[in-house]
Design a protein around this motif. Structure first.
Motif, PDB file in Angstrom:
ATOM      1  N   ALA A 192       0.849  -1.193   0.000  1.00 56.12           N
ATOM      2  CA  ALA A 192       0.000   0.000   0.000  1.00 56.12           C
ATOM      3  C   ALA A 192       0.885   1.244   0.000  1.00 56.12           C
ATOM      4  N   VAL A 193       0.567   2.176  -0.874  1.00 54.76           N
ATOM      5  CA  VAL A 193       1.362   3.390  -1.024  1.00 54.76           C
ATOM      6  C   VAL A 193       0.718   4.522  -0.232  1.00 54.76           C
ATOM      7  N   ASN A 194       1.520   5.124   0.647  1.00 54.50           N
ATOM      8  CA  ASN A 194       1.045   6.278   1.418  1.00 54.50           C
ATOM      9  C   ASN A 194       2.137   7.336   1.364  1.00 54.50           C
ATOM     10  N   HIS A 195       2.056   8.182   0.342  1.00 54.96           N
ATOM     11  CA  HIS A 195       3.096   9.188   0.137  1.00 54.96           C
ATOM     12  C   HIS A 195       2.958  10.343   1.131  1.00 54.96           C
ATOM     13  N   CYS A 196       4.117  10.782   1.593  1.00 52.18           N
ATOM     14  CA  CYS A 196       4.166  11.956   2.474  1.00 52.18           C
ATOM     15  C   CYS A 196       5.065  13.018   1.838  1.00 52.18           C
ATOM     16  N   LEU A 197       4.799  14.259   2.180  1.00 52.65           N
ATOM     17  CA  LEU A 197       5.694  15.348   1.788  1.00 52.65           C
ATOM     18  C   LEU A 197       6.667  15.560   2.931  1.00 52.65           C
ATOM     19  N   LEU A 198       7.960  15.369   2.652  1.00 51.63           N
ATOM     20  CA  LEU A 198       8.991  15.423   3.683  1.00 51.63           C
ATOM     21  C   LEU A 198       9.885  16.640   3.475  1.00 51.63           C
ATOM     22  N   GLY A 199      10.220  17.290   4.587  1.00 50.45           N
ATOM     23  CA  GLY A 199      11.130  18.423   4.542  1.00 50.45           C
ATOM     24  C   GLY A 199      12.118  18.367   5.686  1.00 50.45           C
ATOM     25  N   LEU A 200      13.013  19.320   5.718  1.00 51.05           N
ATOM     26  CA  LEU A 200      13.991  19.388   6.805  1.00 51.05           C
ATOM     27  C   LEU A 200      13.296  19.733   8.118  1.00 51.05           C
ATOM     28  N   PRO A 201      13.867  19.326   9.252  1.00 48.31           N
ATOM     29  CA  PRO A 201      13.285  19.710  10.540  1.00 48.31           C
ATOM     30  C   PRO A 201      13.160  21.230  10.649  1.00 48.31           C
ATOM     31  N   GLN A 210      10.585  23.602  -4.155  1.00 46.46           N
ATOM     32  CA  GLN A 210      10.976  22.508  -5.058  1.00 46.46           C
ATOM     33  C   GLN A 210      10.669  21.170  -4.402  1.00 46.46           C
ATOM     34  N   VAL A 211      10.067  20.248  -5.178  1.00 45.10           N
ATOM     35  CA  VAL A 211       9.711  18.913  -4.678  1.00 45.10           C
ATOM     36  C   VAL A 211      10.302  17.876  -5.624  1.00 45.10           C
ATOM     37  N   CYS A 212      11.002  16.902  -5.054  1.00 43.71           N
ATOM     38  CA  CYS A 212      11.588  15.856  -5.896  1.00 43.71           C
ATOM     39  C   CYS A 212      11.102  14.480  -5.457  1.00 43.71           C
ATOM     40  N   SER A 213      11.037  13.564  -6.414  1.00 46.08           N
ATOM     41  CA  SER A 213      10.679  12.174  -6.127  1.00 46.08           C
ATOM     42  C   SER A 213      10.768  11.368  -7.415  1.00 46.08           C
ATOM     43  N   HIS A 214      10.499  10.078  -7.296  1.00 48.82           N
ATOM     44  CA  HIS A 214      10.413   9.234  -8.480  1.00 48.82           C
ATOM     45  C   HIS A 214       9.219   9.699  -9.321  1.00 48.82           C
ATOM     46  N   PRO A 215       9.311   9.635 -10.672  1.00 42.24           N
ATOM     47  CA  PRO A 215       8.207  10.104 -11.528  1.00 42.24           C
ATOM     48  C   PRO A 215       6.863   9.473 -11.191  1.00 42.24           C
ATOM     49  N   GLN A 216       6.864   8.194 -10.812  1.00 44.65           N
ATOM     50  CA  GLN A 216       5.602   7.543 -10.444  1.00 44.65           C
ATOM     51  C   GLN A 216       4.992   8.192  -9.207  1.00 44.65           C
ATOM     52  N   ALA A 217       5.830   8.492  -8.219  1.00 45.90           N
ATOM     53  CA  ALA A 217       5.328   9.114  -6.994  1.00 45.90           C
ATOM     54  C   ALA A 217       4.791  10.515  -7.269  1.00 45.90           C
ATOM     55  N   ALA A 243      14.438  11.512  -0.621  1.00 48.16           N
ATOM     56  CA  ALA A 243      14.445  11.900   0.790  1.00 48.16           C
ATOM     57  C   ALA A 243      15.877  12.115   1.285  1.00 48.16           C
ATOM     58  N   LYS A 244      16.764  11.219   0.885  1.00 47.37           N
ATOM     59  CA  LYS A 244      18.166  11.323   1.295  1.00 47.37           C
ATOM     60  C   LYS A 244      18.801  12.609   0.756  1.00 47.37           C
ATOM     61  N   GLU A 245      18.431  12.969  -0.475  1.00 48.09           N
ATOM     62  CA  GLU A 245      18.980  14.180  -1.082  1.00 48.09           C
ATOM     63  C   GLU A 245      18.540  15.437  -0.323  1.00 48.09           C
ATOM     64  N   ILE A 246      17.318  15.420   0.199  1.00 49.23           N
ATOM     65  CA  ILE A 246      16.834  16.569   0.982  1.00 49.23           C
ATOM     66  C   ILE A 246      17.722  16.769   2.204  1.00 49.23           C
ATOM     67  N   LEU A 247      18.054  15.658   2.874  1.00 48.89           N
ATOM     68  CA  LEU A 247      18.913  15.728   4.047  1.00 48.89           C
ATOM     69  C   LEU A 247      20.294  16.265   3.683  1.00 48.89           C
ATOM     70  N   GLU A 248      20.834  15.808   2.560  1.00 46.36           N
ATOM     71  CA  GLU A 248      22.190  16.198   2.161  1.00 46.36           C
ATOM     72  C   GLU A 248      22.249  17.652   1.679  1.00 46.36           C
ATOM     73  N   GLU A 249      21.186  18.113   1.022  1.00 52.49           N
ATOM     74  CA  GLU A 249      21.192  19.468   0.478  1.00 52.49           C
ATOM     75  C   GLU A 249      21.014  20.539   1.551  1.00 52.49           C
ATOM     76  N   ARG A 250      20.309  20.177   2.631  1.00 52.10           N
ATOM     77  CA  ARG A 250      20.097  21.100   3.759  1.00 52.10           C
ATOM     78  C   ARG A 250      19.455  22.423   3.305  1.00 52.10           C
ATOM     79  N   ASP A 251      18.556  22.315   2.318  1.00 50.86           N
ATOM     80  CA  ASP A 251      17.861  23.499   1.810  1.00 50.86           C
ATOM     81  C   ASP A 251      16.400  23.407   2.234  1.00 50.86           C
ATOM     82  N   ARG A 252      15.953  24.354   3.079  1.00 47.63           N
ATOM     83  CA  ARG A 252      14.599  24.274   3.633  1.00 47.63           C
ATOM     84  C   ARG A 252      13.518  24.522   2.591  1.00 47.63           C
ATOM     85  N   SER A 253      13.908  24.980   1.403  1.00 49.48           N
ATOM     86  CA  SER A 253      12.911  25.173   0.347  1.00 49.48           C
ATOM     87  C   SER A 253      12.700  23.908  -0.481  1.00 49.48           C
TER      88      SER A 253
END
Length: 378
Positions: A192-201, A210-217, A243-253
């Motif tokens: 079951a797919v339950n997508h969330c929008l994730l950001g930095l703390p 800007q939002v990134c993910s797999h094209p299907q998502a 998700a990992k890229e968000i952590l590495e980029e450290r960009d709150r946008s």
């Protein structure tokens, strides 16, 4: 000359139809004799050149363009029925297609390694653990095709691959990968797919640009994402990688569409849960192995085939399932590389390779198709 009334016309039609039925049965007796001759001599059932000559001959015997075409179509169906009957007789003599598969009681699970595409927390990761258990020995690779190569090279016993989503449809690249690599589907599992929008703390929805993910998502969450016109949507190789890229980029946008498991793994904040518009969203994953085996309780067969590039080809192929009362549950087409506007078809049907109906249907398709391959029984 007296004009016939409707009932008299119908009575005459009934007489002609009764004669047609009698003639059809006489024809099928002769088809049985043909089948027995071919069984004794090893000749194939399907003789395309003979059928072509026969169809052209009967076409010329009819009067007028409409009747000529009608006779052509009628005799095309008669020949198809004759072939189906002959395939069934072949099966009764144990001369069906050699499937090349071995039945097993269950799949090997102890001491096996399982590979999936993406980073930890990806839905493929979840699928692997769901099917093989939380303590399974799993590892990841960057690309879908890399996972298949790992199994081909013997470094993994099984690969877990997404093949279809209930809202976004087929994962097209993986249908192509099934053709390119000599592996077999031995099981499937649904997540079951339950997508969330994730950001930095500390990030807020108002910060996101800007939002990134797999094209299907992205596609599965398009209604929510498109309601924020100021958000730029960027494709990534995987939801967990995004998700990992968000952590590495450290960009709150920047934000990612991924699972809540990814949020926990990478220390991200859930900005919005359940953003996929189809709340019954499910992804089907297939389990691939090197050996052509199927479980005793297998209930689905997957095949791919190429038909002749002419009118009615697909209809004739699928007619093998109809005649043998085999239920088709999925059909997908993919372009054939290097042959513009020609397609390869992928079909799932209910049944087991042990079933006589399945054996007869696949024998027919293998005889009449340009090529056919059994992808698995699971």
């Amino acid at each position: 000359m007296k004009k016939l009334d409707l009932q008299e016309i119908r009575n005459k039609l009934d007489e002609i139809d009764a004669r047609l039925v009698q003639l059809f049965e006489e024809r099928m007796v002769l088809c049985r004799d043909v089948a027995e001759f071919k069984i004794s001599t090893g000749k194939p059932v399907y003789d395309g050149e003979r059928e072509k000559q026969k169809l052209e001959a009967v076409r010329t015997q009819a009067h007028g363009a409409f009747n000529s075409q009608g006779v052509y179509e009628l005799f095309t169906q008669l020949m198809i029925m004759s072939r189906r009957y002959q395939y069934r007789l072949l099966g009764e003599h144990g001369m069906c297609l050699d499937m090349g598969f071995t039945m097993v009681e269950s799949l090997k699970r102890d001491g096996v390694k399982i590979v999936y595409q993406g980073a930890e927390g990806a839905y493929s990761h979840c699928a692997a653990l769901q099917y093989f258990g939380e303590t399974a020995d799993v590892y990841n690779v960057s690309l879908f095709e890399d996972a298949l190569i790992e199994v081909e090279k013997g470094r993994a016993d099984y690969a877990v691959l997404p093949i279809e989503n209930s809202s976004a449809g087929a994962v097209s690249d993986n249908y192509d990968n099934l053709v390119k690599h000599n592996l077999y589907i031995v099981a499937e599992t649904q997540v079951a797919v339950n997508h969330c929008l994730l950001g930095l703390p500390g990030a807020r929805l108002s910060d996101i640009r800007q939002v990134c993910s797999h094209p299907q998502a992205l596609m599965q969450s398009s209604e929510y994402l498109n309601s924020h016109r100021e958000w730029r949507q960027i494709s990534s190789v995987n939801t967990a990688v995004a998700a990992k890229e968000i952590l590495e980029e450290r960009d709150r946008s920047h934000a990612a569409v991924a699972s809540e498991i990814s949020a926990k793994l990478y220390g991200l904040q859930v900005l919005k849960r359940g953003i996929n518009h189809n709340k019954d969203n499910v992804t089907r994953f297939i389990i691939l192995a090197r050996d052509p085996v199927y479980r005793k309780d297998a209930g689905k067969v997957s095949i791919c085939f190429e038909g002749l590039h002419k009118s009615g080809s697909l209809y004739n192929m699928l007619g093998n399932f109809i005649y043998n009362d085999v239920n088709m549950v999925m059909i997908e087409s993919r372009p054939i590389e290097g042959r513009s506007w020609e397609y390869r078809f992928f079909v799932d049907v209910e049944g087991s390779l042990r079933d006589e109906a399945i054996q007869n249907a696949l024998t027919g398709i293998s005889e009449e198709a340009v090529s056919m391959r059994i992808l698995g029984n699971y």
